[in-house]
Design an enzyme around this catalytic site. Structure first.
Site, PDB file in Angstrom:
ATOM      1  N   GLU A 281       0.822  -1.210   0.000  1.00  0.00           N
ATOM      2  CA  GLU A 281       0.000   0.000   0.000  1.00  0.00           C
ATOM      3  C   GLU A 281       0.852   1.254   0.000  1.00  0.00           C
ATOM      4  O   GLU A 281       0.498   2.278  -0.608  1.00  0.00           O
ATOM      5  CB  GLU A 281      -0.939  -0.018   1.217  1.00  0.00           C
ATOM      6  CG  GLU A 281      -1.804   1.227   1.378  1.00  0.00           C
ATOM      7  CD  GLU A 281      -1.139   2.278   2.248  1.00  0.00           C
ATOM      8  OE1 GLU A 281      -1.483   3.472   2.105  1.00  0.00           O
ATOM      9  OE2 GLU A 281      -0.270   1.903   3.064  1.00  0.00           O
TER      10      GLU A 281
ATOM     11  N   ASP B 121       0.082   3.763  -2.969  1.00  0.00           N
ATOM     12  CA  ASP B 121      -0.427   5.099  -2.671  1.00  0.00           C
ATOM     13  C   ASP B 121       0.332   6.150  -3.473  1.00  0.00           C
ATOM     14  O   ASP B 121      -0.251   7.087  -4.026  1.00  0.00           O
ATOM     15  CB  ASP B 121      -0.303   5.370  -1.175  1.00  0.00           C
ATOM     16  CG  ASP B 121      -0.737   6.771  -0.799  1.00  0.00           C
ATOM     17  OD1 ASP B 121      -1.953   7.053  -0.863  1.00  0.00           O
ATOM     18  OD2 ASP B 121       0.125   7.595  -0.437  1.00  0.00           O
TER      19      ASP B 121
ATOM     20  N   ASP C 149      -6.653   0.536   1.207  1.00  0.00           N
ATOM     21  CA  ASP C 149      -5.267   0.054   1.245  1.00  0.00           C
ATOM     22  C   ASP C 149      -5.072  -1.142   0.318  1.00  0.00           C
ATOM     23  O   ASP C 149      -4.048  -1.253  -0.370  1.00  0.00           O
ATOM     24  CB  ASP C 149      -4.891  -0.341   2.677  1.00  0.00           C
ATOM     25  CG  ASP C 149      -4.728   0.861   3.588  1.00  0.00           C
ATOM     26  OD1 ASP C 149      -4.731   1.995   3.080  1.00  0.00           O
ATOM     27  OD2 ASP C 149      -4.616   0.667   4.811  1.00  0.00           O
TER      28      ASP C 149
ATOM     29  N   GLU D 274      -4.864   0.028  -3.272  1.00  0.00           N
ATOM     30  CA  GLU D 274      -3.548   0.615  -3.553  1.00  0.00           C
ATOM     31  C   GLU D 274      -2.476  -0.460  -3.646  1.00  0.00           C
ATOM     32  O   GLU D 274      -1.571  -0.383  -4.489  1.00  0.00           O
ATOM     33  CB  GLU D 274      -3.197   1.630  -2.468  1.00  0.00           C
ATOM     34  CG  GLU D 274      -4.065   2.887  -2.510  1.00  0.00           C
ATOM     35  CD  GLU D 274      -3.864   3.790  -1.312  1.00  0.00           C
ATOM     36  OE1 GLU D 274      -4.195   4.978  -1.417  1.00  0.00           O
ATOM     37  OE2 GLU D 274      -3.382   3.308  -0.268  1.00  0.00           O
TER      38      GLU D 274
END
Length: 392
Positions: free
Chosen positions: A136, A140, A215, A218
């Site tokens: 993640e 991100d 999360d 991502e």
């Protein structure tokens, strides 16, 4: 690398794991196989949590009617002289949800769905463990970059502040969780005790299950890119462009994101009171303001600081009053905007096209008569002056 479909059981090795010395986390069910996201840890009835999630996911996908292919056609062309990352196009965009790109590396296939509770996890020594929480971090960053690239190159008429607002709409947890559910991610995530996680997340809103699913989404992006060094980034960017297209069009067409200087095109017959005109104040001033008539713009409500996807932005409230033509502070309209200029323009739009349109038209007609009388008087004065010069 060869493609390997996700089977929900790859690489967990969970049954052979035992607590390390000093591991005080006794609630992990080491004697039982891991639960997928939604599995109950006890005997369950047909109405158990997993079944509920599966039914809800199926219903959501069945009811999803957003036309992504049509939205993609509406995205403005890339006006920058920019070389694309890669010309490879992994799929055509269907009318419904765009296909999920595959993770080509088998060692990463289950990582986006693996929670750290499946292993005897120690932050100090588990640098090699691949879980969705580790992926993640990278996903991100990719998400922010890709969203920024799409908005910057395709929606150049937006101000930098508006571009940031639109990006926040695309990458916020609510949006990512929505997509994660549509792709069935909540049924693929594997945790040691889902019910405990769900209980811990209850009542936390965006910091609860939405955060977990965001999360995971991502992490999936990171895994796709890492599994294909040559084409991974291009694949994900094209996929996200198609996936985000409906939200991009809605956000970019919303007047709250528009630059005050933008010139907008609208459908014939559209209600003019809903069309933002960046020159409305100037137009109204030319129509009715004179030495004996004043237009006054004043706040009628305290400015509001916005939250959520518009955090850091403000909302201004401006009323427009007319003094003159026999009126004393006659309110012609009110406007709301992200700054005083925009709110004032909306108030002027309301004045020219709203309830008091007839008042503005009448004042314009009166001013026209006054101007015409002045013009004739000036012509007569100049004619008399010319005649006087001739007689000398």
């Amino acid at each position: 690398m060869s493609k390997r479909p996700y089977d929900g059981q790859q690489g967990s090795g969970y049954k052979n794991k035992k607590p390390r010395n000093g591991d005080s986390n006794q609630h992990r069910p080491y004697d039982n196989p891991p639960a997928r996201y939604g599995d109950r840890q006890s005997n369950s009835s047909p109405g158990n949590l997993k079944a509920d999630l599966e039914r809800k996911a199926a219903t959501d996908r069945r009811n999803y009617k957003v036309d992504h292919s049509e939205a993609v056609k509406q995205i403005p062309s890339n006006l920058a002289a920019q070389v694309p990352v890669h010309s490879f196009t992994p799929f055509t965009v269907p009318a419904t949800l765009p296909p999920l790109p595959e993770i080509l590396d088998p060692t990463l296939a289950t990582a986006p769905f693996t929670h750290k509770s499946l292993t005897s996890y120690d932050r100090a020594t588990s640098s090699s463990d691949i879980t969705y929480e580790r992926l993640e971090f990278l996903g991100d960053a990719y998400l922010e970059v890709i969203a920024s690239r799409i908005i910057f190159h395709h929606f150049q008429e937006l101000t930098a502040g508006s571009q940031s607002q639109v990006r926040e709409v695309l990458v916020k947890n609510e949006t990512l969780a929505e997509y994660a559910r549509l792709y069935g991610f909540e049924l693929r995530v594997k945790v040691a005790d889902f019910e405990q996680m769900a209980a811990d997340s209850a009542g936390k809103g965006n910091k609860g299950l939405n955060k977990i699913l965001g999360d995971v989404f991502e992490a999936y992006i990171a895994a796709v890119i890492l599994s294909d060094a040559e084409n991974g980034f291009a694949v994900v960017e094209k996929w996200l462009t198609a996936l985000w297209a409906p939200k991009l069009i809605d956000a970019a067409n919303s007047h709250r994101y528009r630059s005050p200087g933008a010139i907008l095109q609208h459908a014939l017959g559209e209600d003019t009171r809903t069309i933002y005109d960046p020159t409305a104040k100037a137009t109204l001033q030319k129509r009715i303001q004179s030495a004996d008539a004043k237009l006054i713009y004043e706040p009628y409500q305290t400015m509001q600081e916005l939250k959520g996807d518009q955090l850091g932005q403000n909302r201004h409230f401006i009323a427009l009053y007319l003094t003159g033509y026999g009126f004393d502070r006659k309110c012609l309209g009110k406007g709301v905007g992200k700054n005083k200029v925009e709110a004032g323009n909306w108030a002027a739009v309301e004045a020219m096209h709203g309830e008091f349109k007839s008042v503005v038209d009448e004042c314009e007609a009166k001013l026209g008569l006054v101007k015409e009388a002045r013009r004739k008087a000036k012509e007569e004065e100049e004619a008399a002056k010319g005649l006087k010069e001739e007689t000398k």
